[in-house]
Design an enzyme around this catalytic site. Structure first.
Site, PDB file in Angstrom:
ATOM      1  N   HIS A 151       0.867  -1.181   0.000  1.00 60.94           N
ATOM      2  CA  HIS A 151       0.000   0.000   0.000  1.00 60.94           C
ATOM      3  C   HIS A 151       0.903   1.230   0.000  1.00 60.94           C
ATOM      4  CE1 HIS A 151      -3.888  -2.023   1.689  1.00 60.94           C
ATOM      5  NE2 HIS A 151      -3.847  -2.014   0.377  1.00 60.94           N
TER       6      HIS A 151
ATOM      7  N   ASP B  78       1.108   4.087   1.403  1.00 63.37           N
ATOM      8  CA  ASP B  78       1.620   4.752   2.610  1.00 63.37           C
ATOM      9  C   ASP B  78       2.814   4.024   3.224  1.00 63.37           C
ATOM     10  OD1 ASP B  78      -0.496   2.866   3.220  1.00 63.37           O
ATOM     11  OD2 ASP B  78      -0.492   3.567   5.291  1.00 63.37           O
TER      12      ASP B  78
ATOM     13  N   HIS C  38      -4.660  -8.481   5.199  1.00 63.92           N
ATOM     14  CA  HIS C  38      -4.896  -7.054   4.935  1.00 63.92           C
ATOM     15  C   HIS C  38      -5.390  -6.849   3.497  1.00 63.92           C
ATOM     16  CE1 HIS C  38      -4.489  -2.837   5.742  1.00 63.92           C
ATOM     17  NE2 HIS C  38      -3.528  -2.641   4.872  1.00 63.92           N
TER      18      HIS C  38
HETATM   19 ZN   LIG Z   1      -0.902   1.691   6.238  1.00 61.64          ZN
HETATM   20 ZN   LIG Z   2      -2.275  -1.010   4.275  1.00 57.66          ZN
END
Ligand SMILES: [Zn+2]
Ligand SMILES: [Zn+2]
Length: 297
Positions: free
Chosen positions: A63, A65, A137
């Site tokens: 992801h 971030d 996730h």
């Molecule tokens: Zn994150």
């Molecule tokens: Zn994430």
């Protein structure tokens, strides 16, 4: 001593005070960077740390971030004469993604990059282990542990007193073996002492699952995401994240010694103590970190 610098402690959207996620773990010559969100390079500068000292990069998942800072960092290492082999570890697809990223951004590195997709123990030196465990996730995602090995050391004062000469016999003592010299027996337990092992676990983005507690068992330091407060536990479940209370429960059930909460949603920009209070109700020895905090174990 292991030193951990929290370079970024935000969740998906960075705030004025919290950068995207990045954690630097320093132990002797090792500088292990766990995730590298956007802006990590400037956080290195603010922390007065040199990115050229990085030895390994551990990616929890892809992801943005957690990884948007990687191309910039690789470029900087190239321009700064980085001359080691850089090890990058991550979950499934990491090899392809790094290859594509180097191609897309036309990054030509003078240094060698070795990428490994990992699960289980993936680094085992005489001093420490690195371990990975897959989390839940929505995309491939790893939690990591850094485990410093317990060591047998020679007690120099006792050694001098014993009159056992220096030499190869000491290697046997270090292995816990008794040795014979000049017809006399020397017991390892009388001439050595043990230094404690240590475990630091890092659980970033994941929804609660039954693998976390056993993976982080007996951590001296458990670094855990707490994106949401307890009032948003349904949202946490839906977005596959953990809450403050769940982080506390993981710390308690795993018999960890200290819980460090990070990856806070920007909705708690002015109230991180709310997250801390909720975790503390379950597990007393908890802290919430902010950017550039340093912890030593
Ligand atoms: Zn994150
Ligand atoms: Zn994430």
């Amino acid at each position: 001593m292991t030193k951990i610098t929290f370079l970024g402690t935000a969740d998906q959207i960075p705030s004025a005070s919290r950068n995207h996620t990045a954690i630097l773990l320093n132990y002797n010559e090792e500088n292990i960077l766990i995730d590298c969100g956007e802006g990590t390079q400037r956080q290195f500068r603010k922390a007065k740390l040199n990115p050229c000292k990085i030895t390994r990069i551990l990616i929890t998942h892809w992801h943005g971030d957690h990884i948007l800072g990687i191309p910039g960092l690789l470029l900087t290492l190239s321009s700064s004469g980085y001359n080691k082999k850089l090890f990058i570890y991550g979950p499934k697809h990491t090899k392809l993604f790094i290859k594509e990223l180097l191609k897309t951004f036309k990054i030509k590195t003078e240094y060698e990059i070795e990428v490994k997709e990992v699960n289980g123990t993936f680094v085992d030196t005489k001093d420490f282990l690195l371990e990975a465990k897959s989390m839940d996730h929505g995309i491939p995602c790893n939690a990591y542990s850094f485990v410093k090995k317990e060591k047998i050391r020679i007690d120099k004062k006792k050694l001098i007193k014993s009159k056992l000469p220096l030499g190869p016999l000491l290697q046997d003592l270090k292995k816990g073996k008794n040795v014979n010299h000049d017809g006399k027996k020397y017991f390892a337990k009388n001439l050595t002492f043990k230094t404690k092992g240590e475990k630091i676990s890092i659980v970033l983005d994941t929804v609660m699952n039954n693998r976390i507690v056993s993976f982080v068992k007996n951590s001296d330091l458990l670094i855990c995401e707490a994106s949401f407060g307890d009032e948003l536990k349904e949202k946490a479940q839906e977005h596959l994240h953990l809450t403050s209370v769940q982080a506390g429960e993981i710390a308690k059930k795993s018999k960890s010694k200290k819980l460090v909460l990070t990856h806070l949603s920007q909705r708690y920009e002015n109230s991180p103590e709310k997250i801390l209070k909720e975790a503390k109700k379950i597990f007393k020895n908890s802290v919430v970190v902010k950017d550039l905090d340093v912890l030593e174990v």
